[in-house]
Design an enzyme around this catalytic site. Sequence first.
Site, PDB file in Angstrom:
ATOM      1  N   ASP A  39     -75.654  91.809-102.319  1.00 35.33           N
ATOM      2  CA  ASP A  39     -76.699  91.452-103.273  1.00 35.33           C
ATOM      3  C   ASP A  39     -78.044  91.936-102.730  1.00 35.33           C
ATOM      4  OD1 ASP A  39     -78.779  89.678-104.622  1.00 35.33           O
ATOM      5  OD2 ASP A  39     -76.952  89.010-105.631  1.00 35.33           O
ATOM      6  N   ILE A  40     -78.900  92.464-103.601  1.00 41.21           N
ATOM      7  CA  ILE A  40     -80.199  92.975-103.144  1.00 41.21           C
ATOM      8  C   ILE A  40     -81.204  91.856-102.886  1.00 41.21           C
ATOM      9  CG2 ILE A  40     -79.924  95.236-104.229  1.00 41.21           C
ATOM     10  CD1 ILE A  40     -81.900  94.233-106.421  1.00 41.21           C
ATOM     11  N   HIS A 110     -69.352  88.738-112.758  1.00 36.87           N
ATOM     12  CA  HIS A 110     -69.554  88.939-111.325  1.00 36.87           C
ATOM     13  C   HIS A 110     -69.305  87.632-110.599  1.00 36.87           C
ATOM     14  CE1 HIS A 110     -73.480  87.897-113.058  1.00 36.87           C
ATOM     15  NE2 HIS A 110     -73.859  87.419-111.872  1.00 36.87           N
TER      16      HIS A 110
END
Length: 125
Positions: A39-40, A110
């Site tokens: 995850d960013i 997701h």
Amino acid sequence: MPIDATLPYDDQNVFAKVLRGEIPSKRVYESAHSIAFHDIAPQAPTHILVIPRGAYVSWDDFSARASDAEITDFVRAVGEVARAAGLVEPGYRLLANVGQDAHQEIAHLHVHIFAGRTLGPMLAR
């Protein structure tokens, strides 16, 4: 802003762009039907997202329309990613938000994998 998980799939969502390579990602796993990447904006020391390659809005959409091969691949992908990252011990959390009340923000199924620290209670009290 949370999304309505019953809306049609939007092929311009961020995960569709990741799948097409239009947005870079730090991938940690790829299979015929799934990918996983960091995850960013991590919410835990380890925060990995696992997504199906198919155009599914939510878990409900996926479970109703995906093929047996896609479902098997995706569920196994989540486990394989957790094992490969060494998360089985001491533990990890899976999260899949569906719809507005759960604050689903991206209209592509997701699963979040959170680990790396004690995560606290399931829901805010």
